[in-house]
Design a protein around this motif. Structure first.
Motif, mmCIF file in Angstrom:
data_model
loop_
_atom_site.group_PDB
_atom_site.id
_atom_site.type_symbol
_atom_site.label_atom_id
_atom_site.label_comp_id
_atom_site.label_asym_id
_atom_site.label_seq_id
_atom_site.Cartn_x
_atom_site.Cartn_y
_atom_site.Cartn_z
ATOM 1 N N ILE A 142 -9.548 4.357 11.749
ATOM 2 C CA ILE A 142 -10.693 3.468 11.512
ATOM 3 C C ILE A 142 -10.234 2.198 10.777
ATOM 4 O O ILE A 142 -10.670 1.100 11.093
ATOM 5 C CB ILE A 142 -11.777 4.205 10.683
ATOM 6 C CG1 ILE A 142 -12.347 5.364 11.502
ATOM 7 C CG2 ILE A 142 -12.873 3.242 10.254
ATOM 8 C CD1 ILE A 142 -13.355 6.230 10.766
ATOM 9 N N GLY A 143 -9.359 2.360 9.820
ATOM 10 C CA GLY A 143 -8.902 1.186 9.068
ATOM 11 C C GLY A 143 -7.971 1.575 7.931
ATOM 12 O O GLY A 143 -7.594 2.746 7.797
ATOM 13 N N PHE A 144 -7.596 0.580 7.140
ATOM 14 C CA PHE A 144 -6.690 0.852 6.022
ATOM 15 C C PHE A 144 -6.965 -0.105 4.868
ATOM 16 O O PHE A 144 -7.573 -1.171 5.032
ATOM 17 C CB PHE A 144 -5.219 0.730 6.459
ATOM 18 C CG PHE A 144 -4.778 -0.693 6.666
ATOM 19 C CD1 PHE A 144 -4.980 -1.334 7.880
ATOM 20 C CD2 PHE A 144 -4.164 -1.403 5.631
ATOM 21 C CE1 PHE A 144 -4.575 -2.650 8.062
ATOM 22 C CE2 PHE A 144 -3.758 -2.724 5.810
ATOM 23 C CZ PHE A 144 -3.962 -3.343 7.035
ATOM 24 N N LEU A 145 -6.470 0.298 3.706
ATOM 25 C CA LEU A 145 -6.587 -0.517 2.489
ATOM 26 C C LEU A 145 -5.247 -0.411 1.759
ATOM 27 O O LEU A 145 -4.786 0.692 1.465
ATOM 28 C CB LEU A 145 -7.726 0.043 1.627
ATOM 29 C CG LEU A 145 -7.911 -0.501 0.212
ATOM 30 C CD1 LEU A 145 -8.118 -2.002 0.212
ATOM 31 C CD2 LEU A 145 -9.111 0.179 -0.452
ATOM 32 N N LYS A 146 -4.627 -1.572 1.513
ATOM 33 C CA LYS A 146 -3.327 -1.551 0.815
ATOM 34 C C LYS A 146 -3.494 -2.104 -0.592
ATOM 35 O O LYS A 146 -4.075 -3.172 -0.782
ATOM 36 C CB LYS A 146 -2.308 -2.397 1.589
ATOM 37 C CG LYS A 146 -0.898 -2.307 0.995
ATOM 38 C CD LYS A 146 0.132 -2.991 1.869
ATOM 39 C CE LYS A 146 0.087 -4.485 1.731
ATOM 40 N NZ LYS A 146 1.184 -5.164 2.444
ATOM 41 N N VAL A 147 -2.994 -1.353 -1.562
ATOM 42 C CA VAL A 147 -3.068 -1.793 -2.961
ATOM 43 C C VAL A 147 -1.682 -1.681 -3.605
ATOM 44 O O VAL A 147 -0.806 -0.975 -3.111
ATOM 45 C CB VAL A 147 -4.079 -0.948 -3.786
ATOM 46 C CG1 VAL A 147 -5.500 -1.134 -3.284
ATOM 47 C CG2 VAL A 147 -3.705 0.535 -3.793
#
Ligand SMILES: CC(=O)SCCNC(=O)CCNC(=O)[C@H](O)C(C)(C)COP(=O)(O)OP(=O)(O)OC[C@H]1O[C@@H](n2cnc3c(N)ncnc32)[C@H](O)[C@@H]1OP(=O)(O)O
Length: 303
Positions: free
Chosen positions: A95-100
């Protein structure tokens, strides 16, 4: 986003956190070998590369800022949200991603005072086009904040898009920003919470010590597409629009004074133009200084 392999089995949980080791956490069947491990890691790298490209396209960036190879060389964490409801071929989808990641930054507070902090930064965030505005972004963001034990106002955001600013305003009531001279955006309350920047650091490699403070993750894109100031001045408007039409991106562009410029040039990898500037090519500050002093000398001698 679908792939020709079993994403569902590869990633295991609904939200998977991946670090620089790129270890797929999914199910291991009997007879699992080193060859299987390499295959699975290759699949994970394909997912990261494809999602990174899609995110760059969505943000009108000239190149991806998220890729498997960049993950391997940085201490970032990538949260990947998968859709295990997709029944087509039973392989699941992304569905998607989040990079931190934590970054050392010099940030201005409300009084214009520089503070050296190391907050968790939102570096790249993408939900597949067909699934935006369905609450998946919030699900992923919530999961990240819970696992990282961080509150929304404690985060610094690397050059947020208009959509992300709307997202943060809607879900977390983040609207009052504290103006910065770099591309990071922070919100009211950032400095109020003393616990925000505190973090135990892993041992650092030598070259990390000399990275310029407040260099954004997107800065390498700039290095690829344009020479340093002042050689970029003639087409700066063209470049802004090549990064997308978001007015935020344009107005957040940092401006450097000469001292900051020279410091940054020294810290950056050698660039022909930078060398010329520093070593006194025609038109550079050193050459100007030389010219000025020789002028002064000749004026002195003529008097
Ligand atoms: C540091 C960075 O990563 S900057 C780059 C951020 N990423 C992008 O801009 C890529 C394209 N956008 C996206 O991938 C997504 O829209 C995200 C990641 C920003 C948000 O994920 P979503 O799943 O859409 O968010 P979610 O459904 O949880 O919340 C919806 C809210 O987000 C904001 N939002 C999402 N899409 C839009 C849009 N097209 N226009 C304006 N606001 C939007 C709105 O506040 C929206 O609420 P609303 O529908 O009531 O107006």
């Amino acid at each position: 986003m679908e792939f020709p392999f079993d994403v569902d089995a590869l990633l295991g949980e609904r939200v998977t956190a991946v670090d620089q080791h790129l270890q797929p956490p999914g199910r291991r069947g009997p007879g699992y070998t080193a060859a299987h491990r390499v295959d699975l890691q290759q699949q994970l790298m394909t997912i990261i590369d494809e999602m990174g490209k899609a995110s760059a396209k969505a943000q009108n960036l000239p190149a991806p800022i998220t890729s498997a190879s960049r993950m391997q060389t940085n201490h970032h964490v990538l949260y990947i949200l998968k859709d295990n409801e997709v029944k087509t071929a039973g392989k699941g989808a992304i569905i998607g991603f989040l990079k931190v990641g934590y970054k050392k930054l010099f940030l201005l507070d409300r009084h214009g005072v520089h503070n050296e902090v190391e907050p968790l930064c939102v570096l790249d965030f993408y939900i597949h086009e067909s699934l935006q505005r369905h609450g998946y972004g919030k699900e992923l963001f919530q999961c990240m904040m819970q696992r990282e034990r961080v509150q929304p106002h404690q985060l610094a955001v690397d050059r947020p898009s208009e959509k992300l600013l709307c997202f943060l305003r809607k879900h977390y009531n983040l609207q009052g920003t504290i103006p910065q001279v770099n591309n990071f955006v922070i919100f009211e309350g950032f400095f109020a919470d003393q616990h925000a920047p505190v973090r135990k650091l892993p041992p650092k490699r030598a070259e990390e010590e000399i990275k310029p403070y407040s260099l954004t993750d997107r800065e390498f894109l700039k290095e690829e597409v344009e020479p340093p100031w002042p050689f970029n001045q003639s087409h700066s408007l063209t470049r802004s629009s090549s990064l997308g039409n978001s007015p935020v991106r344009t107005c957040l562009k940092p401006f450097l004074n000469e001292q900051e410029l020279l410091r940054n040039l020294r810290l950056c990898p050698p660039h022909v133009a930078a060398h010329q500037l520093l070593n006194g090519a025609e038109g550079g500050p050193a050459a100007r200084r030389r010219r000025t002093s020789s002028l002064t000398r000749s004026e002195n001698t003529s008097h």
